[in-house]
Scaffold this active site. Sequence first.
Site, mmCIF file in Angstrom:
data_model
loop_
_atom_site.group_PDB
_atom_site.id
_atom_site.type_symbol
_atom_site.label_atom_id
_atom_site.label_comp_id
_atom_site.label_asym_id
_atom_site.label_seq_id
_atom_site.Cartn_x
_atom_site.Cartn_y
_atom_site.Cartn_z
ATOM 1 N N CYS A 100 -58.591 -8.058 53.684
ATOM 2 C CA CYS A 100 -59.013 -7.831 54.492
ATOM 3 C C CYS A 100 -57.829 -7.494 55.319
ATOM 4 O O CYS A 100 -58.783 -7.221 57.318
ATOM 5 C CB CYS A 100 -58.316 -8.850 54.755
ATOM 6 S SG CYS A 100 -58.598 -10.506 53.225
ATOM 7 N N THR A 146 -62.736 -22.765 67.320
ATOM 8 C CA THR A 146 -60.874 -22.273 67.443
ATOM 9 C C THR A 146 -60.626 -21.158 66.323
ATOM 10 O O THR A 146 -59.808 -21.554 65.965
ATOM 11 C CB THR A 146 -59.554 -23.061 67.291
ATOM 12 O OG1 THR A 146 -60.681 -23.986 66.234
ATOM 13 C CG2 THR A 146 -60.486 -24.227 68.215
ATOM 14 N N ASP A 148 -55.002 -20.375 56.045
ATOM 15 C CA ASP A 148 -54.533 -19.225 55.829
ATOM 16 C C ASP A 148 -53.925 -17.744 56.681
ATOM 17 O O ASP A 148 -55.167 -17.661 57.238
ATOM 18 C CB ASP A 148 -55.834 -18.989 54.673
ATOM 19 C CG ASP A 148 -56.910 -18.689 54.854
ATOM 20 O OD1 ASP A 148 -56.919 -18.768 56.243
ATOM 21 O OD2 ASP A 148 -57.417 -18.240 53.142
#
Length: 356
Positions: A23, A57, A236
């Site tokens: 990530c 969002t 998460d």
Amino acid sequence: MNAPDVLPSVPPRLTSLSHGGGCGCKIAPGVLSAILKNASNLPGFNLPPQLLVGIETADDAAVYLLNDEQALIATTDFFMPIVDDPYDFGRIAATNAISDVYAMGGTPIMALALVGMPINVLPLETIGAILRGGQDVCRDAGIPIAGGHTIDSVEPIYGLVVLGLVHPSRVKKNSGAREGDVLVLGKPLGVGILSAALKKEILDAAGYAQMIDVTTQLNKPGIDLAKLDGVHAMTDITGFGLAGHGLELARGAQLKMTLDLKRVPVLPGVMALAEAGVVTGASGRNWASYGAEVSLPSGTPAAWQALLCDPQTSGGLLVSCAPEVEAEVLACFARHGFAQASTIGVMGHGRGLEVL
């Protein structure tokens, strides 16, 4: 230059083929925001009322109402290698992709594989091991990989499209936090810093084992947490770090998030690495994107700032819940083997993120 016709005699390290891993290779939040402003829905296009969660969002997944009892969760995630072991890379990527379904409170039902590989650089056995790692994680999650798509690419890329189901009343948006909620984090921080150490070839065997353990632990508690009435929001923690994803939750609820730095769980050895300057480039890009919205105590060490922005590949769930169910939330994490889950802060009146 044309690709070689024969494979190299010694296969290259997977991480040497990627400019950023896990990530940590996500587009920085500020850049992503600018891109999305130029790619919003066309004027005059009416979103269907069945779309319960879209991009409004920056939530973890899209949610589409099917009927009174079911809503479909759809998400996708993929990235370049964060480790050199192909089987571990596949496991980490699959765990990370499935996590978004758990973060919405859903149960995964099916996955599709997204595969881009430098066919003339990596042995077919290596590519097969990546796919096998992903398949084994999906088996643990109880879902099939029912198809997918492959391309020949310069860098290795692997991930999944994941579909899940949730009762419409149990969808956990990242915008549902309430004033007075407490915040529980399911996994310790530090994966990005460990990955930076791995790339520099200074991560020891114990550090690597910790990194694999945390990044391949499925966030299954999300299914049970969604059934608790006092759980108001979940997300998460992934590429934007605890601070970035915490800010998304705070912005969505139009509240201020306050974190107690002393209570944030951290993987062993991570702080020593951060203090030695072993951090990812993504943590700096993250801070540049949202640091103006974060209030840090005077004299906060640079290592702690880097940790708050550290990109977490397959990170933990951040749960915003009423104080009266805090013990149940922690017990749920413990029941699923998340021994380091901790209460780390509260939601209150105001805006932004304050760190104590």
